[in-house]
Design a protein around this motif. Structure first.
Motif, PDB file in Angstrom:
ATOM      1  N   ARG A 132       0.825  -1.210   0.000  1.00 51.21           N
ATOM      2  CA  ARG A 132       0.000   0.000   0.000  1.00 51.21           C
ATOM      3  C   ARG A 132       0.861   1.263   0.000  1.00 51.21           C
ATOM      4  O   ARG A 132       0.566   2.235  -0.693  1.00 51.21           O
ATOM      5  CB  ARG A 132      -0.923   0.019   1.218  1.00 51.21           C
ATOM      6  N   LEU A 133       1.928   1.225   0.788  1.00 48.75           N
ATOM      7  CA  LEU A 133       2.797   2.402   0.886  1.00 48.75           C
ATOM      8  C   LEU A 133       3.545   2.655  -0.424  1.00 48.75           C
ATOM      9  O   LEU A 133       3.653   3.801  -0.867  1.00 48.75           O
ATOM     10  CB  LEU A 133       3.772   2.220   2.052  1.00 48.75           C
ATOM     11  N   GLU A 134       4.026   1.615  -1.071  1.00 45.57           N
ATOM     12  CA  GLU A 134       4.718   1.790  -2.348  1.00 45.57           C
ATOM     13  C   GLU A 134       3.792   2.386  -3.402  1.00 45.57           C
ATOM     14  O   GLU A 134       4.181   3.268  -4.166  1.00 45.57           O
ATOM     15  CB  GLU A 134       5.288   0.448  -2.844  1.00 45.57           C
ATOM     16  N   ARG A 135       2.559   1.905  -3.443  1.00 49.65           N
ATOM     17  CA  ARG A 135       1.589   2.437  -4.408  1.00 49.65           C
ATOM     18  C   ARG A 135       1.281   3.906  -4.097  1.00 49.65           C
ATOM     19  O   ARG A 135       1.214   4.747  -4.996  1.00 49.65           O
ATOM     20  CB  ARG A 135       0.325   1.581  -4.368  1.00 49.65           C
ATOM     21  N   ALA A 136       1.121   4.239  -2.816  1.00 51.26           N
ATOM     22  CA  ALA A 136       0.811   5.620  -2.422  1.00 51.26           C
ATOM     23  C   ALA A 136       1.988   6.551  -2.713  1.00 51.26           C
ATOM     24  O   ALA A 136       1.802   7.665  -3.231  1.00 51.26           O
ATOM     25  CB  ALA A 136       0.446   5.677  -0.940  1.00 51.26           C
ATOM     26  N   LEU A 137       3.191   6.109  -2.382  1.00 51.88           N
ATOM     27  CA  LEU A 137       4.373   6.942  -2.631  1.00 51.88           C
ATOM     28  C   LEU A 137       4.591   7.147  -4.132  1.00 51.88           C
ATOM     29  O   LEU A 137       5.014   8.232  -4.558  1.00 51.88           O
ATOM     30  CB  LEU A 137       5.612   6.325  -1.988  1.00 51.88           C
ATOM     31  N   SER A 138       4.316   6.131  -4.905  1.00 50.24           N
ATOM     32  CA  SER A 138       4.445   6.245  -6.363  1.00 50.24           C
ATOM     33  C   SER A 138       3.463   7.284  -6.904  1.00 50.24           C
ATOM     34  O   SER A 138       3.832   8.131  -7.735  1.00 50.24           O
ATOM     35  CB  SER A 138       4.196   4.875  -7.004  1.00 50.24           C
ATOM     36  N   GLN A 139       2.235   7.232  -6.419  1.00 51.03           N
ATOM     37  CA  GLN A 139       1.227   8.213  -6.856  1.00 51.03           C
ATOM     38  C   GLN A 139       1.624   9.625  -6.419  1.00 51.03           C
ATOM     39  O   GLN A 139       1.519  10.587  -7.200  1.00 51.03           O
ATOM     40  CB  GLN A 139      -0.155   7.847  -6.288  1.00 51.03           C
ATOM     41  N   ARG A 140       2.116   9.745  -5.198  1.00 54.29           N
ATOM     42  CA  ARG A 140       2.540  11.058  -4.683  1.00 54.29           C
ATOM     43  C   ARG A 140       3.723  11.588  -5.503  1.00 54.29           C
ATOM     44  O   ARG A 140       3.793  12.773  -5.839  1.00 54.29           O
ATOM     45  CB  ARG A 140       2.911  10.936  -3.209  1.00 54.29           C
ATOM     46  N   ARG A 141       4.655  10.703  -5.848  1.00 52.44           N
ATOM     47  CA  ARG A 141       5.836  11.099  -6.637  1.00 52.44           C
ATOM     48  C   ARG A 141       5.415  11.610  -8.011  1.00 52.44           C
ATOM     49  O   ARG A 141       5.962  12.603  -8.521  1.00 52.44           O
ATOM     50  CB  ARG A 141       6.778   9.894  -6.775  1.00 52.44           C
ATOM     51  N   LEU A 142       4.416  10.929  -8.615  1.00 51.25           N
ATOM     52  CA  LEU A 142       3.915  11.377  -9.925  1.00 51.25           C
ATOM     53  C   LEU A 142       3.325  12.777  -9.829  1.00 51.25           C
ATOM     54  O   LEU A 142       3.542  13.627 -10.713  1.00 51.25           O
ATOM     55  CB  LEU A 142       2.863  10.403 -10.463  1.00 51.25           C
ATOM     56  N   LEU A 143       2.573  13.022  -8.762  1.00 52.33           N
ATOM     57  CA  LEU A 143       1.989  14.349  -8.573  1.00 52.33           C
ATOM     58  C   LEU A 143       3.078  15.403  -8.381  1.00 52.33           C
ATOM     59  O   LEU A 143       3.018  16.494  -8.966  1.00 52.33           O
ATOM     60  CB  LEU A 143       1.033  14.349  -7.383  1.00 52.33           C
ATOM     61  N   LEU A 144       4.081  15.080  -7.555  1.00 49.65           N
ATOM     62  CA  LEU A 144       5.184  16.029  -7.331  1.00 49.65           C
ATOM     63  C   LEU A 144       5.924  16.325  -8.634  1.00 49.65           C
ATOM     64  O   LEU A 144       6.267  17.491  -8.914  1.00 49.65           O
ATOM     65  CB  LEU A 144       6.159  15.464  -6.296  1.00 49.65           C
ATOM     66  N   ASP A 145       6.167  15.287  -9.436  1.00 47.64           N
ATOM     67  CA  ASP A 145       6.861  15.495 -10.718  1.00 47.64           C
ATOM     68  C   ASP A 145       6.036  16.382 -11.646  1.00 47.64           C
ATOM     69  O   ASP A 145       6.575  17.286 -12.302  1.00 47.64           O
ATOM     70  CB  ASP A 145       7.146  14.155 -11.406  1.00 47.64           C
ATOM     71  N   ALA A 146       4.720  16.128 -11.695  1.00 51.44           N
ATOM     72  CA  ALA A 146       3.853  16.931 -12.560  1.00 51.44           C
ATOM     73  C   ALA A 146       3.826  18.392 -12.106  1.00 51.44           C
ATOM     74  O   ALA A 146       3.838  19.306 -12.930  1.00 51.44           O
ATOM     75  CB  ALA A 146       2.438  16.342 -12.561  1.00 51.44           C
ATOM     76  N   ILE A 147       3.824  18.602 -10.794  1.00 46.24           N
ATOM     77  CA  ILE A 147       3.837  19.977 -10.258  1.00 46.24           C
ATOM     78  C   ILE A 147       5.179  20.634 -10.552  1.00 46.24           C
ATOM     79  O   ILE A 147       5.237  21.801 -10.975  1.00 46.24           O
ATOM     80  CB  ILE A 147       3.528  19.968  -8.743  1.00 46.24           C
ATOM     81  N   GLU A 148       6.258  19.884 -10.380  1.00 50.06           N
ATOM     82  CA  GLU A 148       7.603  20.431 -10.579  1.00 50.06           C
ATOM     83  C   GLU A 148       7.833  20.897 -12.013  1.00 50.06           C
ATOM     84  O   GLU A 148       8.458  21.938 -12.249  1.00 50.06           O
ATOM     85  CB  GLU A 148       8.648  19.372 -10.203  1.00 50.06           C
ATOM     86  N   ILE A 149       7.329  20.155 -12.979  1.00 50.41           N
ATOM     87  CA  ILE A 149       7.535  20.571 -14.376  1.00 50.41           C
ATOM     88  C   ILE A 149       6.345  21.357 -14.925  1.00 50.41           C
ATOM     89  O   ILE A 149       6.241  21.600 -16.124  1.00 50.41           O
ATOM     90  CB  ILE A 149       7.869  19.364 -15.284  1.00 50.41           C
ATOM     91  N   ASP A 150       5.455  21.735 -14.012  1.00 51.40           N
ATOM     92  CA  ASP A 150       4.329  22.623 -14.307  1.00 51.40           C
ATOM     93  C   ASP A 150       3.368  22.062 -15.368  1.00 51.40           C
ATOM     94  O   ASP A 150       2.939  22.768 -16.270  1.00 51.40           O
ATOM     95  CB  ASP A 150       4.844  24.012 -14.733  1.00 51.40           C
ATOM     96  N   VAL A 151       3.040  20.752 -15.230  1.00 53.80           N
ATOM     97  CA  VAL A 151       2.042  20.159 -16.121  1.00 53.80           C
ATOM     98  C   VAL A 151       0.852  19.622 -15.316  1.00 53.80           C
ATOM     99  O   VAL A 151      -0.040  18.994 -15.880  1.00 53.80           O
ATOM    100  CB  VAL A 151       2.638  19.029 -17.004  1.00 53.80           C
ATOM    101  N   ALA A 152       0.853  19.861 -14.000  1.00 52.18           N
ATOM    102  CA  ALA A 152      -0.221  19.357 -13.137  1.00 52.18           C
ATOM    103  C   ALA A 152      -1.466  20.206 -13.268  1.00 52.18           C
ATOM    104  O   ALA A 152      -1.388  21.442 -13.348  1.00 52.18           O
ATOM    105  CB  ALA A 152       0.242  19.338 -11.683  1.00 52.18           C
TER     106      ALA A 152
END
Length: 192
Positions: A132-152
């Protein structure tokens, strides 16, 4: 003259099955016809886990253990032993079984009862938490990456705190009083 009683038994395992009356012999008045797999010898009264079995060699009834109608569980595998797996003559001891139903999670037979294999339970709980934690962290990482490159999108940006809270709540699951009993744990609700 009244027809004699006859006692039928199975042609396969010789287990007593029913009682009937002999038929008159039309070729020899005053005599009777006896069908195959039947005897005039009355079977003994049997207990709840017993069966009367006709012994063709001795022409007598034997009483043997019969546990086919009792739910049994293997002490080795903790799996239910199905009635078709139990033969007349088998006993819980011969099958290494018990009528005590094991607990739902990770049962092990110890002495005269079931206990929970705590190491297996804790390993399974840790594996579920990790999944559960790996899936949640993966989803959170995707969101952070999208925010960082301004595509979120706005929805993605707004969901980041929920995923962060979810990850932190998962990390605290082992601190719950019910740990490692999975059925007693309150898993945090995954964000939509």
């Amino acid at each position: 003259m009244e027809a004699p009683s006859i006692y039928y038994y199975s042609e396969y395992n010789f287990e007593y099955s029913s009682t009937g009356k002999a038929d008159p012999n039309p070729m020899r008045p005053g005599s009777w016809l006896y069908p195959a797999n039947a005897t005039t010898i009355q079977p003994p009264v049997t207990g709840s886990q017993e069966a009367a079995i006709f012994n063709k060699q001795t022409q007598q009834w034997d009483v043997k253990p019969d546990w086919r109608k009792v739910s049994l569980w293997s002490k080795i595998t903790a799996q239910q032993i199905w009635p078709y797996q139990i033969q007349i003559g088998d006993t819980p001891d011969s099958l290494q079984a018990t009528a005590l139903q094991p607990p739902a999670l990770f049962p092990v037979w110890k002495g005269d009862g079931w206990v929970t294999d705590m190491l297996a339970l804790e390993n399974a709980s840790r594996a579920e938490l990790k999944r559960r934690l790996e899936r949640a962290l993966s989803q959170r990482r995707l969101l952070l990456d999208a925010i960082e490159i301004d595509v979120a999108s706005k929805v993605e940006k707004d969901s980041l705190p929920s995923w962060t809270d979810y990850c932190l709540a998962l990390a605290k699951v082992p601190q719950q009083a019910g740990w490692p009993y999975m059925e007693k744990l309150e898993w945090p609700q995954q964000p939509a």
